[in-house]
Enzyme design. Structure first.
Site, PDB file in Angstrom:
ATOM      1  N   THR A 123      70.369 -29.663 -20.269  1.00 12.70           N
ATOM      2  CA  THR A 123      70.949 -28.781 -19.260  1.00 12.70           C
ATOM      3  C   THR A 123      71.638 -27.564 -19.870  1.00 12.70           C
ATOM      4  O   THR A 123      71.800 -26.541 -19.206  1.00 12.70           O
ATOM      5  CB  THR A 123      71.958 -29.541 -18.376  1.00 12.70           C
ATOM      6  OG1 THR A 123      72.953 -30.147 -19.208  1.00 12.70           O
ATOM      7  CG2 THR A 123      71.277 -30.626 -17.570  1.00 12.70           C
TER       8      THR A 123
ATOM      9  N   ASN B 111      72.716 -24.229 -12.834  1.00  6.51           N
ATOM     10  CA  ASN B 111      74.011 -23.861 -12.287  1.00  6.51           C
ATOM     11  C   ASN B 111      74.304 -22.392 -12.617  1.00  6.51           C
ATOM     12  O   ASN B 111      73.673 -21.804 -13.505  1.00  6.51           O
ATOM     13  CB  ASN B 111      75.083 -24.787 -12.872  1.00  6.51           C
ATOM     14  CG  ASN B 111      76.435 -24.582 -12.239  1.00  6.51           C
ATOM     15  OD1 ASN B 111      76.540 -24.327 -11.046  1.00  6.51           O
ATOM     16  ND2 ASN B 111      77.486 -24.683 -13.028  1.00  6.51           N
TER      17      ASN B 111
ATOM     18  N   ASN C 125      76.364 -20.843 -14.333  1.00  9.64           N
ATOM     19  CA  ASN C 125      76.760 -20.451 -15.689  1.00  9.64           C
ATOM     20  C   ASN C 125      75.688 -20.729 -16.733  1.00  9.64           C
ATOM     21  O   ASN C 125      75.909 -20.505 -17.916  1.00  9.64           O
ATOM     22  CB  ASN C 125      78.063 -21.151 -16.100  1.00  9.64           C
ATOM     23  CG  ASN C 125      77.949 -22.665 -16.103  1.00  9.64           C
ATOM     24  OD1 ASN C 125      76.881 -23.222 -15.855  1.00  9.64           O
ATOM     25  ND2 ASN C 125      79.050 -23.339 -16.392  1.00  9.64           N
ATOM     26  N   LYS C 126      74.529 -21.225 -16.315  1.00  8.99           N
ATOM     27  CA  LYS C 126      73.471 -21.551 -17.278  1.00  8.99           C
ATOM     28  C   LYS C 126      72.662 -20.307 -17.646  1.00  8.99           C
ATOM     29  O   LYS C 126      72.808 -19.244 -17.043  1.00  8.99           O
ATOM     30  CB  LYS C 126      72.563 -22.639 -16.712  1.00  8.99           C
ATOM     31  CG  LYS C 126      73.279 -23.967 -16.483  1.00  8.99           C
ATOM     32  CD  LYS C 126      73.910 -24.502 -17.752  1.00  8.99           C
ATOM     33  CE  LYS C 126      74.450 -25.912 -17.611  1.00  8.99           C
ATOM     34  NZ  LYS C 126      75.617 -26.007 -16.729  1.00  8.99           N
ATOM     35  N   LEU C 127      71.768 -20.453 -18.642  1.00  9.90           N
ATOM     36  CA  LEU C 127      71.001 -19.312 -19.142  1.00  9.90           C
ATOM     37  C   LEU C 127      70.223 -18.639 -18.026  1.00  9.90           C
ATOM     38  O   LEU C 127      70.206 -17.408 -17.905  1.00  9.90           O
ATOM     39  CB  LEU C 127      70.046 -19.762 -20.251  1.00  9.90           C
ATOM     40  CG  LEU C 127      69.221 -18.650 -20.892  1.00  9.90           C
ATOM     41  CD1 LEU C 127      70.118 -17.714 -21.699  1.00  9.90           C
ATOM     42  CD2 LEU C 127      68.120 -19.224 -21.771  1.00  9.90           C
TER      43      LEU C 127
END
Length: 365
Positions: free
Chosen positions: A154, A178, A180-182
């Site tokens: 994740t 989410n 804040n992910k890449l």
């Protein structure tokens, strides 16, 4: 304020989402769902991908797909976000915590075998903060003891282990999208696998085990789950995925800049990258050692005073009330880094001037 990690919207997000709204295909059936799954599998060089509502759902679906259930044990890191550990309990199994490596902060593969029992059903390595686990050793152990391997990737989209993308090495890999992910879909996740039978089982479970009869009626042979991602979120995912290689390149440039500016600062340990891996540094993270003039929390406050958001490392889960009685081995490294680590700003839109400012504050301390 320089934020810790916020999403980047620079592609076809509005165009694809508008297409969903214009055509009324906004639920869990639609062309973007299929496209996102196919495009993601192609990017990972995996045979199949199944979208989910979030990364936690992907992890729970993975455990249920391989048959982990009541009374089973799953070996997992204590140094992680709590989702993978919670999902083990969701399916009725028990987490068994293993320590991490002092240099990479990922699961210590040399401490796994001592924790295996007749109840062990799976190993769940977490590629923490974007740094790949030693998957060769873990896969060897899994084959030796006939265990499943579920990768929590994740945080490691774009990371590479010996030429393979993280998440596409074990029996199943799980990803989060989410905010804040890449890449992000706001909320969302993905399960990937190279096993066609596991892929078929995962898709079946994730869609309420629904079989459509000849007359159009729905028939269900067993309990299923509503884990599917809506088409409108998948549309956003398709647009984000088109930019993933660009985002990975930027992340690597940022980590190089951080490394160059912080490598000579006494009392600061920078991230480690093994020769056969690419650490994508989803969150660029450092350890504040005893010989640094400030404590970890004092440095966090100093950064905040200068308009820089940061965050302490994930707290070791084996020390938290819901899991304090769970089995574990020697956790000395996990306990040590848990009180030393800081995540620094890591957004794709971060620039060199931001990084210089952040490092300047750290150096001035």
């Amino acid at each position: 304020m320089i934020p810790l990690c916020i999403p980047q919207m620079s592609g076809n997000e509005w165009k694809y989402i508008k297409d969903c709204l214009d055509t009324n295909w906004v639920s869990s059936v639609g062309s973007y769902v299929d496209k996102f799954e196919n495009d993601f599998a192609r990017y990972l060089e995996s045979k199949a991908a199944i979208v989910t509502m979030n990364g936690t759902a992907a992890l729970e679906l993975a455990l249920r797909t391989v048959g982990v259930g009541e009374g089973d044990e799953v070996i997992v890191s204590s140094f992680t976000f709590i989702s993978p550990v919670n999902t083990i309990k969701y399916v009725g199994a028990n987490p068994v915590f293993v320590d991490v490596c002092r240099d990479t902060w990922v699961m210590d593969e040399d401490k796994i075998e001592e924790l295996i029992t007749s109840k062990t059903k799976a190993i769940l390595p977490v590629h923490i903060y974007g740094n790949p686990v030693n998957m060769d050793k873990i896969m060897d152990i899994a084959r030796k003891y006939k265990l499943f391997v579920i990768e929590d990737a994740t945080e490691s989209l774009g990371a590479i282990y010996k030429g393979k993308k993280s998440g596409a090495i074990g029996d199943i890999g799980c990803f989060s999208f989410n905010g804040n992910k890449l890449i992000t879909t706001g909320a969302g996740g993905m399960l990937v696998t190279n096993d066609k039978d596991l892929a078929k089982r995962a898709k079946y479970l994730s869609t309420q085990t629904k079989t459509v009869l000849e007359n159009g009626a729905f028939y269900h042979e067993e309990i299923g789950y509503n884990f599917r991602m809506p088409n409108v979120l998948a549309a956003m995912g398709c647009a984000q995925l088109e930019k993933v290689e660009e985002y990975v390149k930027v992340k690597l440039e940022h980590s190089t800049e951080y490394n160059n500016l912080l490598k000579s600062v006494k009392g600061i340990n920078i991230p480690t990258q093994k020769d056969d891996t690419i650490n994508v540094n989803w969150l660029y993270s450092i350890l504040v050692e005893e010989d640094f003039p400030l404590t970890r929390d004092e440095l966090i406050n100093k950064l905040k005073e200068n308009g820089i958001q940061s965050r302490p490392f994930f707290m070791p889960i084996h020390n938290m009330p819901p899991y304090i009685d769970c089995k574990h081995g020697d956790m000395s490294v996990t306990n040590s880094i848990g009180v030393k680590g800081i995540n620094l700003p890591s957004s794709v839109e971060l620039n060199k001037e931001n990084i210089k400012k952040i490092c300047k504050v750290i150096k001035e301390c």
